[in-house]
Design a protein around this motif. Structure first.
Motif, PDB file in Angstrom:
ATOM      1  N   UNK A 168       0.819  -1.217   0.000  1.00 56.21           N
ATOM      2  CA  UNK A 168       0.000   0.000   0.000  1.00 56.21           C
ATOM      3  C   UNK A 168       0.851   1.265   0.000  1.00 56.21           C
ATOM      4  N   UNK A 169       2.091   1.169   0.496  1.00 60.68           N
ATOM      5  CA  UNK A 169       2.952   2.352   0.568  1.00 60.68           C
ATOM      6  C   UNK A 169       3.694   2.610  -0.735  1.00 60.68           C
ATOM      7  N   UNK A 170       3.588   1.702  -1.692  1.00 61.73           N
ATOM      8  CA  UNK A 170       4.301   1.855  -2.956  1.00 61.73           C
ATOM      9  C   UNK A 170       3.459   2.644  -3.963  1.00 61.73           C
ATOM     10  N   UNK A 171       4.130   3.115  -4.988  1.00 63.75           N
ATOM     11  CA  UNK A 171       3.422   3.784  -6.071  1.00 63.75           C
ATOM     12  C   UNK A 171       2.920   2.755  -7.068  1.00 63.75           C
ATOM     13  N   UNK A 172       1.690   2.342  -6.919  1.00 59.96           N
ATOM     14  CA  UNK A 172       1.139   1.297  -7.783  1.00 59.96           C
ATOM     15  C   UNK A 172       0.160   1.901  -8.788  1.00 59.96           C
ATOM     16  N   UNK A 173      -0.016   1.269  -9.931  1.00 64.97           N
ATOM     17  CA  UNK A 173      -0.912   1.817 -10.959  1.00 64.97           C
ATOM     18  C   UNK A 173      -2.365   1.751 -10.525  1.00 64.97           C
ATOM     19  N   UNK A 174      -3.130   2.725 -10.932  1.00 62.97           N
ATOM     20  CA  UNK A 174      -4.557   2.763 -10.610  1.00 62.97           C
ATOM     21  C   UNK A 174      -5.295   1.693 -11.407  1.00 62.97           C
ATOM     22  N   UNK A 175      -6.309   1.112 -10.789  1.00 61.53           N
ATOM     23  CA  UNK A 175      -7.148   0.104 -11.434  1.00 61.53           C
ATOM     24  C   UNK A 175      -8.420  -0.033 -10.630  1.00 61.53           C
ATOM     25  N   UNK A 176      -9.416  -0.662 -11.215  1.00 61.42           N
ATOM     26  CA  UNK A 176     -10.651  -0.910 -10.488  1.00 61.42           C
ATOM     27  C   UNK A 176     -10.415  -2.079  -9.529  1.00 61.42           C
ATOM     28  N   UNK A 177     -10.557  -1.815  -8.233  1.00 60.07           N
ATOM     29  CA  UNK A 177     -10.288  -2.830  -7.223  1.00 60.07           C
ATOM     30  C   UNK A 177     -11.409  -2.866  -6.188  1.00 60.07           C
TER      31      UNK A 177
END
Length: 231
Positions: free
Chosen positions: A36-45
């Motif tokens: 959760x602290x990383x820069x992850x790509x946006x997506x429908x979750x």
């Protein structure tokens, strides 16, 4: 003085490789599953608390329960299934090697087979698991060590043997976001999940309606349903 200084320098030099090894134990990852602290790509979750689970067209998401707690999620896509669980792990070392060995022993003891092989997330188990009335069914056990967490994924059905079907579920694993939290947890303790907000709201509304209906049933001065006895 010279001996003391030299000894201190040797101790400092010996400590450097160890610190470097500790840092190397958690390299920066370029693909998910994500922390959760990383820069992850946006997506429908779907927000399940400890897991944010990607969803797509034709997906059906079910939750697995351990007593009254949500402990995992299952994604169903056509003839394939993906089951995921998240656990706490030590800060400086992963647990997939240990868990993988335990799984192999459990599968073998149950009458199945388990073979280690290299997969898209590293070492995994390709197993044949006994199924009631169906002989053995193919299953893939996948594990990913993250920062202070471990994600276990079980792929079954068509995706366990068909690379095209497997690619869909592997992308789901890559898109998962793990919310470990800052509270201390012993290794292998499940990370707590919860129902999505929409599901919680629906359950609360059903409970409220049920309480209202129960209150109506308990009104002492209203005539209730009658049963005629016929002999």
């Amino acid at each position: 003085m010279f001996r003391r200084r030299r000894r201190a320098e040797e101790e400092t030099a010996a400590a450097v490789p160890e610190a470097a090894r500790e840092e190397a134990a958690a390299p920066e990852r370029t693909t998910g599953p994500w922390d959760a602290a990383e820069g992850y790509p946006e997506a429908e979750r779907v927000d399940l608390g400890g897991l944010h689970l990607p969803i797509g067209p034709g997906f059906e998401v079910q939750l697995s329960m351990a007593g009254d707690r949500v402990d995992g999620a299952v994604v169903l896509v056509e003839e394939s299934a993906l089951q995921v669980h998240a656990f706490a792990a030590p800060k400086r070392s992963g647990i997939w090697d240990e868990v993988r060995a335990d799984l192999a022993r459990e599968v073998t003891a149950a009458g199945g087979t388990a073979e280690e092989r290299e997969g898209p997330f590293g070492p995994e188990l390709a197993a044949q698991v006994p199924a009631q009335g169906q002989g053995r069914q193919p299953v893939r056990y996948v594990g990913v060590d993250g920062p202070r967490w471990f994600l276990r994924a079980v792929i079954s059905g068509r995706a366990a043997v068909d690379p095209t079907a497997a690619a869909i579920l592997e992308d789901v694993v890559r898109g998962i976001v793990v919310v470990r939290g800052d509270d201390p947890m012993p290794p292998k303790e499940p990370i707590q999940l919860r129902l999505p907000a929409e599901a919680r709201q629906a359950m609360e509304e059903q409970a409220t309606e049920g309480q209202a209906a129960h209150a109506d049933d308990l009104k002492p001065f209203e005539r209730g349903p009658e049963i005629s006895e016929i002999r």
